[in-house]
Design an enzyme around this catalytic site. Structure first.
Site, PDB file in Angstrom:
ATOM      1  N   VAL A  11       0.073  -4.094   0.339  1.00 60.69           N
ATOM      2  CA  VAL A  11      -0.097  -3.026   1.406  1.00 60.69           C
ATOM      3  C   VAL A  11      -1.593  -2.259   1.948  1.00 60.69           C
ATOM      4  O   VAL A  11      -1.836  -1.911   2.609  1.00 60.69           O
ATOM      5  CB  VAL A  11       1.305  -2.088   0.636  1.00 60.69           C
ATOM      6  CG1 VAL A  11       0.941  -0.419   1.652  1.00 60.69           C
ATOM      7  CG2 VAL A  11       2.672  -2.597   0.111  1.00 60.69           C
ATOM      8  N   ASP A  32      -9.820  -1.162  -5.891  1.00 56.92           N
ATOM      9  CA  ASP A  32      -8.837  -2.174  -6.707  1.00 56.92           C
ATOM     10  C   ASP A  32      -9.692  -2.202  -8.070  1.00 56.92           C
ATOM     11  O   ASP A  32     -11.190  -1.513  -8.699  1.00 56.92           O
ATOM     12  CB  ASP A  32      -8.637  -3.625  -6.088  1.00 56.92           C
ATOM     13  CG  ASP A  32      -7.374  -4.249  -6.622  1.00 56.92           C
ATOM     14  OD1 ASP A  32      -5.586  -3.901  -5.416  1.00 56.92           O
ATOM     15  OD2 ASP A  32      -7.515  -4.681  -8.013  1.00 56.92           O
ATOM     16  N   SER A 119       3.318   4.403  -3.423  1.00 60.17           N
ATOM     17  CA  SER A 119       3.805   3.122  -4.694  1.00 60.17           C
ATOM     18  C   SER A 119       5.092   3.453  -5.467  1.00 60.17           C
ATOM     19  O   SER A 119       5.519   4.518  -4.512  1.00 60.17           O
ATOM     20  CB  SER A 119       3.063   3.805  -6.256  1.00 60.17           C
ATOM     21  OG  SER A 119       1.425   3.316  -5.724  1.00 60.17           O
ATOM     22  N   HIS A 175      13.910   7.046  -1.193  1.00 58.51           N
ATOM     23  CA  HIS A 175      13.871   6.416  -1.092  1.00 58.51           C
ATOM     24  C   HIS A 175      14.750   5.465  -1.339  1.00 58.51           C
ATOM     25  O   HIS A 175      14.057   4.829  -2.685  1.00 58.51           O
ATOM     26  CB  HIS A 175      12.291   5.791  -1.238  1.00 58.51           C
ATOM     27  CG  HIS A 175      11.725   4.369  -0.762  1.00 58.51           C
ATOM     28  ND1 HIS A 175      12.603   4.212   0.704  1.00 58.51           N
ATOM     29  CD2 HIS A 175      11.196   3.561  -0.795  1.00 58.51           C
ATOM     30  CE1 HIS A 175      11.700   3.235   1.144  1.00 58.51           C
ATOM     31  NE2 HIS A 175      11.103   2.405  -0.195  1.00 58.51           N
TER      32      HIS A 175
END
Ligand SMILES: NC(=O)c1ccc[n+]([C@@H]2O[C@H](COP(=O)([O-])OP(=O)(O)OC[C@H]3O[C@@H](n4cnc5c(N)ncnc54)[C@H](O)[C@@H]3O)[C@@H](O)[C@H]2O)c1
Ligand SMILES: O=C(O)C[C@H](O)C(=O)O
Length: 312
Positions: A11, A32, A119, A175
């Protein structure tokens, strides 16, 4: 104008690529925890830019939050995705810890930033980020409703043989399986959806939409990233251009829809300050019941997390 993306996985890297293609921001920082990953991804994206005529600079960073200093927007895409057989809820403990850590670090260097949380489980992770950042809730936005709505529009477009561009829809709730797509607020170029199909037929499309994420997980072995990153870029663009557009997003509720102390999907006006207004719709009894059920599910996960970690 700088945007930082935490997590250079599927993503995150896709968000960086799409955002760079839009030529909207001066600089994208892709960060990251995994050595070399963001450096490699950002180099690949950067080498595409001359061909697509974008002036965006994309840099890849391992762990060094100083490089994210004074970002306008921080997009949180880090953590684990689900695998076939897992639910989004299975990710809660691992991802809560990650989201808490990265929110703390990011807010330190970008105290005025808006946050877009991606996330999973989305509504709970947005809540965790908000509780950690301790900033106005208008600045912490969860992305899910735009994606769910896009899936609904896609399935509907296939059923009706009409372009998805002309389908307008709205969803409420968390969600996941408890999402609440609103038949009454769905239309095709302004024509109410009931002119095209019955509520029962629409329910079949809703079921497909609810399983839309799972369908991709089962096909790919990991979760989706193309449509999710396009949904994130919609939010970024709306904020940066101060467009005041209405999208369903997961936001902190303080009594709206009779709910409080929860992140849940509702229609909001987005602009340069983030969430500028929560739009409250008059729901019928059926819609109210479905929303309540969805809220209870998200609350249950938040309460589980609070039991496990009393710092929330
Ligand atoms: N809201 C939505 O609609 C939606 C849509 C798609 C995916 N998701 C969620 O987004 C998350 C990411 O999905 P993905 O497919 O990109 O996963 P991925 O595994 O491809 O990427 C996740 C990245 O996060 C990194 N990471 C882990 N801990 C970190 C930390 N502490 N700091 C910085 N980076 C860290 C990993 O190294 C990895 O590169 C998952 O939780 C997934 O469920 C949500
Ligand atoms: O399904 C997932 O786990 C990822 C995401 O929430 C999605 O809906 O694609």
């Amino acid at each position: 104008m700088k945007v930082t993306i935490i997590g250079a996985g599927n993503v995150g890297a896709s968000c960086a690529s799409l955002l760079a293609q839009r030529n909207l921001v001066r600089k994208i920082v892709l960060l990251d925890i995994r050595e070399k990953l963001s450096e490699g991804k950002s180099l690949d994206i950067s080498q595409m830019l001359s061909m697509i005529e974008s002036n965006t600079e994309v840099i890849g960073i391992t762990k060094d939050y100083f490089q994210s200093k004074n970002s306008e927007i921080i997009i949180i895409t880090c953590g684990i995705p689900r695998k076939p057989g897992m639910s989004r809820e299975d990710l809660v403990k691992t991802n809560a810890e990650i989201i808490r850590t990265v929110t703390k670090k990011s807010i330190l260097f970008s105290p005025k930033s808006k946050f877009i949380i991606v996330s999973n489980p989305l509504d709970v992770m947005s809540y965790v980020s908000y509780m950690t950042a301790k900033v106005d809730s208008s600045r912490i936005i969860g992305m899910a409703g735009i994606l769910d709505s896009a899936r609904y529009r896609f399935f509907l477009s296939k059923k009706l043989n009409i372009s998805p561009i002309d389908i307008q829809s709205l969803l409420l709730g968390g969600h996941g399986d408890t999402m609440v797509p609103l038949y009454r607020y769905t239309s095709v170029s302004g024509i109410p959806i009931k002119e095209f199909l019955s509520e029962e037929e629409n329910d079949e499309i809703i079921e497909k939409t609810k399983k839309g994420g799972e369908q991709i997980v089962n096909l790919l072995g990991t979760s989706a990233w193309m449509a999710p990153s396009a949904s994130v870029v919609k939010i970024v663009e709306t904020i940066l251009k101060d467009s005041k557009r209405i999208f369903p997003c997961s936001v902190f509720l303080k009594g709206q829809y009779g709910l409080k102390d929860i992140y849940l999907g509702v229609p909001v006006v987005l602009g340069k300050s983030g969430v500028e207004k929560i739009v409250e719709l008059k729901l019928n009894q059926k819609e109210k019941n479905l929303l309540k059920k969805s809220a209870n599910h998200v609350k249950m996960m938040i309460n589980k997390l609070k039991k496990f970690d009393t710092s929330y």
